[in-house]
Design a protein around this motif. Structure first.
Motif, mmCIF file in Angstrom:
data_model
loop_
_atom_site.group_PDB
_atom_site.id
_atom_site.type_symbol
_atom_site.label_atom_id
_atom_site.label_comp_id
_atom_site.label_asym_id
_atom_site.label_seq_id
_atom_site.Cartn_x
_atom_site.Cartn_y
_atom_site.Cartn_z
ATOM 1 N N ASP A 122 0.755 -0.860 -0.205
ATOM 2 C CA ASP A 122 -0.071 0.351 -0.198
ATOM 3 C C ASP A 122 1.264 1.407 -0.039
ATOM 4 O O ASP A 122 1.129 1.817 1.159
ATOM 5 C CB ASP A 122 -1.161 0.180 1.386
ATOM 6 C CG ASP A 122 -2.208 1.387 1.404
ATOM 7 O OD1 ASP A 122 -1.637 1.929 0.859
ATOM 8 O OD2 ASP A 122 -3.381 0.280 1.155
ATOM 9 N N LYS A 125 -0.477 4.100 2.701
ATOM 10 C CA LYS A 125 -0.051 3.492 3.860
ATOM 11 C C LYS A 125 1.692 3.708 4.594
ATOM 12 O O LYS A 125 1.815 4.757 5.542
ATOM 13 C CB LYS A 125 -0.467 2.437 4.273
ATOM 14 C CG LYS A 125 -0.327 2.169 5.722
ATOM 15 C CD LYS A 125 -1.128 0.785 5.907
ATOM 16 C CE LYS A 125 -1.768 0.341 6.903
ATOM 17 N NZ LYS A 125 -2.335 -0.686 7.824
ATOM 18 N N SER A 126 1.960 3.554 3.564
ATOM 19 C CA SER A 126 3.932 3.922 3.615
ATOM 20 C C SER A 126 4.321 5.605 3.232
ATOM 21 O O SER A 126 4.183 5.360 4.056
ATOM 22 C CB SER A 126 4.849 3.118 1.915
ATOM 23 O OG SER A 126 4.451 3.590 0.890
ATOM 24 N N SER A 128 1.788 8.115 4.414
ATOM 25 C CA SER A 128 1.530 8.559 5.301
ATOM 26 C C SER A 128 1.993 7.936 6.968
ATOM 27 O O SER A 128 2.326 9.041 7.539
ATOM 28 C CB SER A 128 -0.049 7.927 5.722
ATOM 29 O OG SER A 128 -0.380 6.775 6.256
ATOM 30 N N ASN A 129 3.086 7.341 6.754
ATOM 31 C CA ASN A 129 4.399 6.484 7.566
ATOM 32 C C ASN A 129 5.152 7.502 7.292
ATOM 33 O O ASN A 129 6.291 7.808 8.553
ATOM 34 C CB ASN A 129 3.825 5.118 7.458
ATOM 35 C CG ASN A 129 3.146 4.115 8.144
ATOM 36 O OD1 ASN A 129 2.040 4.500 9.096
ATOM 37 N ND2 ASN A 129 3.575 3.092 7.424
ATOM 38 N N LYS A 154 -11.023 2.866 5.749
ATOM 39 C CA LYS A 154 -9.472 3.156 4.623
ATOM 40 C C LYS A 154 -9.407 5.346 5.560
ATOM 41 O O LYS A 154 -7.647 4.501 5.101
ATOM 42 C CB LYS A 154 -9.793 3.445 3.534
ATOM 43 C CG LYS A 154 -9.859 1.973 2.360
ATOM 44 C CD LYS A 154 -11.011 2.273 1.010
ATOM 45 C CE LYS A 154 -10.590 1.184 0.889
ATOM 46 N NZ LYS A 154 -11.394 0.687 -0.907
ATOM 47 N N GLU A 156 -9.299 6.046 8.192
ATOM 48 C CA GLU A 156 -8.249 5.350 9.557
ATOM 49 C C GLU A 156 -7.079 4.764 9.272
ATOM 50 O O GLU A 156 -6.250 4.827 9.415
ATOM 51 C CB GLU A 156 -9.201 4.540 10.246
ATOM 52 C CG GLU A 156 -9.182 4.470 11.572
ATOM 53 C CD GLU A 156 -10.382 5.394 12.958
ATOM 54 O OE1 GLU A 156 -10.072 5.008 13.613
ATOM 55 O OE2 GLU A 156 -10.360 6.137 12.207
ATOM 56 N N GLU A 157 -7.612 3.241 8.635
ATOM 57 C CA GLU A 157 -6.231 2.789 8.410
ATOM 58 C C GLU A 157 -4.671 2.930 7.604
ATOM 59 O O GLU A 157 -3.798 2.739 7.850
ATOM 60 C CB GLU A 157 -6.325 1.469 7.588
ATOM 61 C CG GLU A 157 -7.144 0.129 8.066
ATOM 62 C CD GLU A 157 -8.199 -0.885 6.821
ATOM 63 O OE1 GLU A 157 -8.995 -1.471 7.762
ATOM 64 O OE2 GLU A 157 -7.734 -1.013 5.986
ATOM 65 N N LYS A 158 -5.666 4.153 6.649
ATOM 66 C CA LYS A 158 -4.762 4.623 6.043
ATOM 67 C C LYS A 158 -3.277 6.145 6.773
ATOM 68 O O LYS A 158 -3.087 6.571 5.588
ATOM 69 C CB LYS A 158 -4.698 4.740 4.408
ATOM 70 C CG LYS A 158 -4.650 3.318 3.910
ATOM 71 C CD LYS A 158 -5.407 3.446 2.216
ATOM 72 C CE LYS A 158 -5.857 2.182 2.484
ATOM 73 N NZ LYS A 158 -5.420 2.009 0.435
ATOM 74 N N ASN A 159 -4.944 6.692 7.124
ATOM 75 C CA ASN A 159 -4.115 7.800 8.368
ATOM 76 C C ASN A 159 -4.406 8.749 6.989
ATOM 77 O O ASN A 159 -3.335 9.762 7.244
ATOM 78 C CB ASN A 159 -2.820 7.086 8.765
ATOM 79 C CG ASN A 159 -2.422 8.691 10.474
ATOM 80 O OD1 ASN A 159 -3.564 9.334 10.353
ATOM 81 N ND2 ASN A 159 -1.478 9.036 10.442
ATOM 82 N N LEU A 160 -5.614 9.360 6.974
ATOM 83 C CA LEU A 160 -5.447 10.116 5.835
ATOM 84 C C LEU A 160 -5.830 10.893 7.057
ATOM 85 O O LEU A 160 -6.743 11.183 7.596
ATOM 86 C CB LEU A 160 -6.514 9.821 4.570
ATOM 87 C CG LEU A 160 -5.970 8.337 3.920
ATOM 88 C CD1 LEU A 160 -6.650 8.165 2.911
ATOM 89 C CD2 LEU A 160 -4.558 9.029 3.440
#
Ligand code: C5P
Length: 221
Positions: A122, A125-126, A128-129, A154, A156-160
């Motif tokens: 993803d 996600k990488s 957003s980290n 999504k 939440e999980e991807k921190n958007l």
């Protein structure tokens, strides 16, 4: 004097190859991502556009970065992300790739019919980290059912900060269509059901909603 907002947009599909002449992908045409790039130019933003293979001319004035595979998209995103104020990840990333890719065209007689796949990591996600404070991240969610639930998950999980959800089961929205109907979900909890329109109209409405958070960021730097 404030500098222009710098926007990184990804658009179009990615392709994952079995061998040099065969690949798996999706029906994305890049129209929504290119409309976002045009709307961002119209707003006098600086636009880096990373594009998968599409048949569209790039909007005049963008910095265009063509890519083909998920791995290339990953690398180019990580190169450009540190200098953007806002990332809009509109690309339809092909989620899976053949676990094995052959350097030469495979003959039908020797083709391995039970192809094994592995996930494409993803990218959003990488990113957003490794985000810096103030960078705004926007994802897209193409769904055919339970749109609100999947979109919120999504986010939440991807921190958007935002996720734009569209119902790709409709013929007047999503892939290949010139029009779109989207719902925007904010990290802060608000939901905006945007007026249906051309992809350029929808893109302009989206940027108008993102812009105030960006202006605040800019005046802080
Ligand atoms: O999880 P899903 O693929 O539906 O999430 C869609 C969002 O995540 C889009 O913004 C898409 O560009 C991004 N994405 C990604 N890397 C992947 C898959 C999707 O960045 N491997």
């Amino acid at each position: 004097m404030t500098r222009p907002i710098r926007c990184l947009i990804t658009a179009g599909p990615t392709r994952e190859f079995f061998d040099p002449v065969r690949f798996i992908s999706n029906p994305s045409t890049g129209k929504m991502g290119y409309a976002l790039a045009q709307a961002a130019l119209d707003a006098a933003w600086t636009v880096d556009l990373i594009s998968g293979p599409v048949a569209l001319p790039p909007p005049q004035g963008v910095n265009l970065y063509p890519i083909t595979t998920g791995a290339e998209l990953h690398e180019t995103c990580h190169d450009l992300f540190p200098s953007c104020d806002i990332l809009i990840m509109c690309a339809a990333v092909c989620d899976m790739r053949p676990a094995q890719s052959h350097p030469h065209k495979v003959k039908k007689e020797t083709f391995e019919w039970n192809v094994r796949f592995e996930p494409v990591p993803d990218i959003l996600k990488s990113l957003s980290n490794v985000r810096k404070p103030g960078q705004v991240l926007v994802g897209f969610a193409a769904e055919t059912r339970d749109i609100a639930e999947y979109a919120r998950r999504k986010l939440e999980e991807k921190n958007l900060d935002w996720i734009v959800a569209n119902d790709v089961s409709r013929s007047d929205a999503g892939f290949a269509s010139d029009t779109n109907t989207v719902t925007l979900y904010a990290r802060t909890g608000e939901t905006y059901a945007l007026q249906p329109g051309t992809k350029l109209e929808v893109a302009s409405s989206l940027l108008a909603l993102f812009a105030p958070t960006l202006s605040r960021t800019q005046s802080n730097t």
